[in-house]
Design a protein around this motif. Structure first.
Motif, PDB file in Angstrom:
ATOM      1  N   ASP A 150       0.853  -1.187   0.000  1.00  0.00           N
ATOM      2  CA  ASP A 150       0.000   0.000   0.000  1.00  0.00           C
ATOM      3  C   ASP A 150       0.891   1.240   0.000  1.00  0.00           C
ATOM      4  O   ASP A 150       1.642   1.469   0.945  1.00  0.00           O
ATOM      5  N   PHE A 151       0.797   2.014  -1.079  1.00  0.00           N
ATOM      6  CA  PHE A 151       1.686   3.173  -1.193  1.00  0.00           C
ATOM      7  C   PHE A 151       1.056   4.450  -0.641  1.00  0.00           C
ATOM      8  O   PHE A 151       1.580   5.547  -0.836  1.00  0.00           O
ATOM      9  N   GLY A 152      -0.080   4.280   0.029  1.00  0.00           N
ATOM     10  CA  GLY A 152      -0.699   5.369   0.791  1.00  0.00           C
ATOM     11  C   GLY A 152      -0.836   6.648   0.000  1.00  0.00           C
ATOM     12  O   GLY A 152      -1.461   6.667  -1.066  1.00  0.00           O
ATOM     13  N   GLY A 153      -0.229   7.705   0.485  1.00  0.00           N
ATOM     14  CA  GLY A 153      -0.372   9.020  -0.122  1.00  0.00           C
ATOM     15  C   GLY A 153       0.356   9.171  -1.445  1.00  0.00           C
ATOM     16  O   GLY A 153       0.187  10.167  -2.148  1.00  0.00           O
ATOM     17  N   GLN A 154       1.202   8.213  -1.796  1.00  0.00           N
ATOM     18  CA  GLN A 154       1.933   8.308  -3.067  1.00  0.00           C
ATOM     19  C   GLN A 154       1.248   7.455  -4.132  1.00  0.00           C
ATOM     20  O   GLN A 154       0.554   6.503  -3.805  1.00  0.00           O
ATOM     21  N   ASP A 155       1.453   7.800  -5.376  1.00  0.00           N
ATOM     22  CA  ASP A 155       0.900   6.986  -6.461  1.00  0.00           C
ATOM     23  C   ASP A 155       1.954   5.997  -6.932  1.00  0.00           C
ATOM     24  O   ASP A 155       3.155   6.253  -6.858  1.00  0.00           O
ATOM     25  N   PHE A 156       1.487   4.866  -7.417  1.00  0.00           N
ATOM     26  CA  PHE A 156       2.385   3.783  -7.822  1.00  0.00           C
ATOM     27  C   PHE A 156       2.151   3.481  -9.294  1.00  0.00           C
ATOM     28  O   PHE A 156       1.000   3.402  -9.746  1.00  0.00           O
ATOM     29  N   THR A 157       3.230   3.308 -10.039  1.00  0.00           N
ATOM     30  CA  THR A 157       3.090   2.853 -11.427  1.00  0.00           C
ATOM     31  C   THR A 157       4.097   1.742 -11.688  1.00  0.00           C
ATOM     32  O   THR A 157       5.194   1.739 -11.104  1.00  0.00           O
ATOM     33  N   ALA A 158       3.729   0.816 -12.515  1.00  0.00           N
ATOM     34  CA  ALA A 158       4.640  -0.275 -12.896  1.00  0.00           C
ATOM     35  C   ALA A 158       4.126  -0.905 -14.174  1.00  0.00           C
ATOM     36  O   ALA A 158       2.936  -0.791 -14.503  1.00  0.00           O
ATOM     37  N   THR A 159       5.010  -1.565 -14.882  1.00  0.00           N
ATOM     38  CA  THR A 159       4.582  -2.328 -16.060  1.00  0.00           C
ATOM     39  C   THR A 159       4.657  -3.811 -15.707  1.00  0.00           C
ATOM     40  O   THR A 159       5.686  -4.286 -15.220  1.00  0.00           O
TER      41      THR A 159
END
Lengths: 246, 485
Positions: free
Chosen positions: A34-43
């Motif tokens: 859970d990255f909470g307040g940050q956004d997460f991106t991945a391929t």
């Protein structure tokens, strides 16, 4: 005497297992994904094998805003699916087809195209919120000592009603997950080998193997790349983003 | 008239009561068999007519597959096998059109999709037949439009059954009417595809079956896209070894034997999101539909009775030309739906057979008693010099005569009963009985062959039944037999 020793050891082992706060362990596991307040991106590159068929490859760019439980999946490959995507808004998951420009209702339980992975495998999930711990024990998995937790779902919204987790004893990282149907039949096994990517101060598995236990020989490998944690534009999690993202 | 026949007739008249009892039972047996067969024949014809007129036609052609195929697709375990398109379609169609007895041919694509009105959060399920409207209506005159209109050639759209539309409106809690768009989500060879098509009309089938309620018609190209019947293949994606390595693992040690490794995320911040104006939506290339791809070919025959021969000849022809396609009859096309009707028919047949067996047993017992009662008479004949063979022949003739006379009486009675049932205009009342009745009113059919078969069977049973008691009576010494008299 021998019997007494065994009893003492057994009692000690139960006491030690009892001393573990498994609910807290689940929360720790959840916090790692859970990255909470940050956004997460991945391929995610998903390679699927089925007996007698050519392996299929699907590449999906995942955008997550865990704080609001939002996600967008955008298909990059194969060419015929490029631009298709999923969007989660509130509790609804929508599938988008750029050729017709139409959205259709979907679910978190849906398979990612024809692979063994489900939408829920690519999105944030919470073992602590969705499951109760029914049983715990100790064991060994390859070179790792593990806690084995038997979980039962709290409601029917999750993909699997019963889950068995193999959690590393040295760190709260899941090595293996076995998913069961309501009747207790093993449906699939998800392995998270211990190669991780460190992003946003958290370790996430870089490769996942999902084996279909019902249809012998059907399996998928998910490989993460281009992982990043930061702030995405607010309109990423909108229909408009999918419409122009191709 | 041969002496044996004269003696036999005289004996029958002499034992009038016995003759009438045995004859009555024989007649009853014939009535049960003829009426029962008539019901079975009527039901069989009704089931066939309903399916062939509704959607299977008489001959069904599909590509070769390992699992059985019906018009609803390949019936594989888990339902995961795709239905293949007919290879060399033009050649296969030409062969079918040239076949002796074929009067019409229609092509079809079958598919399933989730269907919902636009912006609806709930979805329904649709079983769709993709057809060329004018060609299809030449082979099937099965449905009437109750609202809206039929699909025009080349037009994109969908026809739903009235009941299906009503159920969908009820389930989705919306006002759903002709002219509204239906959003279809299909899963085929190319993954998920969505298409929105207008609801052109609502139809009602002339004869309901379990399946017709769910069948909707859609233009073939829309269904081809949903089912992935499209042209072009994707270029292979180049993969690094570590992207497939885990697929070869066979044990926990392979997966969890190594110490952990930790890599840092490659990018510190996410890439910029494309701006609205940078990638116009129109840039999306459209899928190229394979317009020659069809799952099935359906042929209407001049006479349905020709189906077995036509199927055999077609399969021979396909084999000679090396075409990997198969021709089958209507039952294969109807698939699980014909099987469920078959189960009911088997139960019905079984009930008739039980009644017939009981009638035969009663008949046999009566014959046994009647012959044993005549032991004294047999002894007397033997004492007067009659040979065993003569006595056997005499009883045989008696039995055949009684079976023939009362068999005909039974047939006449059966015809009377069937005529009466027909005259009573018994209405089916529900869709299932309509199938068994072969129409809305019961009109039992009589097959001359089954009448002949009933007569032969009753005569054969009588002949077999009289052999044993006659044999017993002949074993008794003539003197003792006469004493018994």
């Amino acid at each position: 005497m021998k019997r007494a020793m065994i009893s003492v050891l057994a009692a000690l082992s139960v006491a030690m297992a009892g001393a573990q706060d498994f609910k807290a362990m689940l929360r720790e596991i959840d916090s790692l994904g859970d990255f909470g307040g940050q956004d997460f991106t991945a391929t995610y590159t998903i390679v699927s094998e089925k007996p007698g068929q050519k392996p299929e490859t699907v590449q999906v760019r995942v955008y997550r805003r865990d704080e609001r439980d939002q996600f967008v999946f955008l298909f990059l490959k194969p060419e015929r699916q490029k631009g298709q995507g999923y969007l989660k808004v509130d509790d609804n998951v929508w599938f988008y087809d750029p050729e017709s420009g139409e959205f259709a209702k979907s679910t978190i339980k849906e398979s990612v195209q024809d692979s063994e992975a489900r939408n829920s495998d690519l999105s944030r999930m919470s073992y602590a919120d969705d499951y109760d711990i029914e049983k715990s024990s100790e064991g060994k998995l390859g070179a790792y000592d593990v806690w084995i937790l038997e979980l039962v779902s709290k409601d029917s919204e999750v993909s699997w009603q019963r889950v068995r987790l193999y959690v590393r004893k040295d760190k709260p990282l899941v090595l293996k997950e076995e998913d069961f149907s309501v009747s207790g039949r093993l449906m699939r096994t998800v392995s998270f080998p211990p190669s991780y990517i460190s992003a946003g101060g958290k370790q996430i598995p870089s490769r996942i193997l999902i084996v279909d236990e019902i249809n012998t020989g059907e399996k998928s490998q998910l490989t993460l790349s281009d992982v990043a944690v930061g702030k995405l534009a607010d309109d990423t999690f909108t229909e408009a983003f999918l419409k122009r993202a191709r | 008239m041969p002496i044996l026949v004269r003696i036999a007739l005289r004996n029958l008249l002499e034992h009038k009561a016995k003759s009438f009892i045995i004859g009555g039972l024989l007649a009853l047996g014939v009535v049960i068999l003829v009426v029962g067969n008539s019901f079975m024949d009527t039901a069989a014809a009704g089931i066939r007519k309903t399916f062939t007129e509704n959607y299977t036609a008489d001959v069904f052609v599909h590509a070769e597959t390992t699992d059985p195929v019906s018009l609803f697709g390949v019936q594989s375990v888990g339902g995961r096998e795709e239905t293949p398109a007919i290879p060399d379609y033009d050649r296969v169609r030409a062969i079918l059109e040239e076949a002796d007895g074929v009067v019409g041919v229609a092509s079809q694509v079958t598919g399933f999709a989730l269907a919902s009105p636009r912006d609806s959060e709930k979805t329904g399920f649709a079983l769709m037949f993709g057809v060329v409207p004018d060609e299809y209506s030449r082979v099937f005159d099965n449905a009437v439009v109750v609202e809206g209109r039929m699909l025009e050639p080349g037009e994109e759209g969908i026809l739903l059954t009235k009941r299906q539309a009503e159920r969908m409106a009820e389930h989705l809690e919306i006002d759903f009417k002709v002219g509204d768009d239906v959003v279809l989500t299909g899963m085929g060879n190319s993954g998920f595809k969505i298409r929105a098509v207008p609801l052109v009309g609502l139809i009602e089938y002339k004869a309901d079956t379990e399946a017709t309620e769910f069948i909707s018609y859609v233009d073939a190209d829309t269904l081809r896209i949903l089912m992935g019947l499209t042209l072009g293949t994707d270029a292979d994606v180049t993969l690094a070894p570590e992207q497939t390595e885990l697929l070869a693992s066979t044990s926990d040690d392979d997966l969890f034997g190594a110490p952990e490794t930790v890599d840092l995320a490659v990018a510190a911040a996410p890439e910029p999101v494309p701006e609205a104006e940078s990638v116009p939506a129109a840039a999306a290339p459209a899928t190229v539909v394979d317009s020659g791809a069809w799952h099935f070919l359906l042929a209407r025959l001049e006479r349905p009775g020709q189906a077995e021969r036509v199927v055999k000849e077609l399969n021979q022809r396909f084999a000679e030309e090396g075409l990997p396609v198969v021709a089958e009859g209507w039952k294969a096309a109807a698939g699980p739906f014909a099987q469920s009707v078959d189960v009911v028919r088997i139960v019905f047949n079984f009930a008739i057979i039980i009644v017939a067996v009981v009638a035969v047993i009663i008949m046999t017992n009566t014959l046994v008693i009647s012959v044993i009662e005549r032991t004294g008479e047999i002894g007397t004949m033997r004492a007067l010099g009659a040979q065993k063979g003569f006595v056997r022949k005499m009883f045989l003739v008696e039995t055949v005569v009684i079976a023939a006379v009362f068999g005909l009486v039974g047939t006449a009675l059966a015809f009377g009963i069937l005529g009466l049932l027909s005259a009573l205009n018994i209405e089916a009342g529900n869709a299932f009985l309509e199938i068994l009745f072969a129409g809305k009113v019961l009109r039992p059919a009589v097959n001359p062959m089954s009448v002949l078969w009933s007569l032969v069977m009753v005569t054969a049973v009588s002949v077999v039944a009289h052999v044993y008691p006659v044999q017993l009576a002949l074993r008794v010494q003539p003197v003792r037999a006469m004493q018994a008299e």
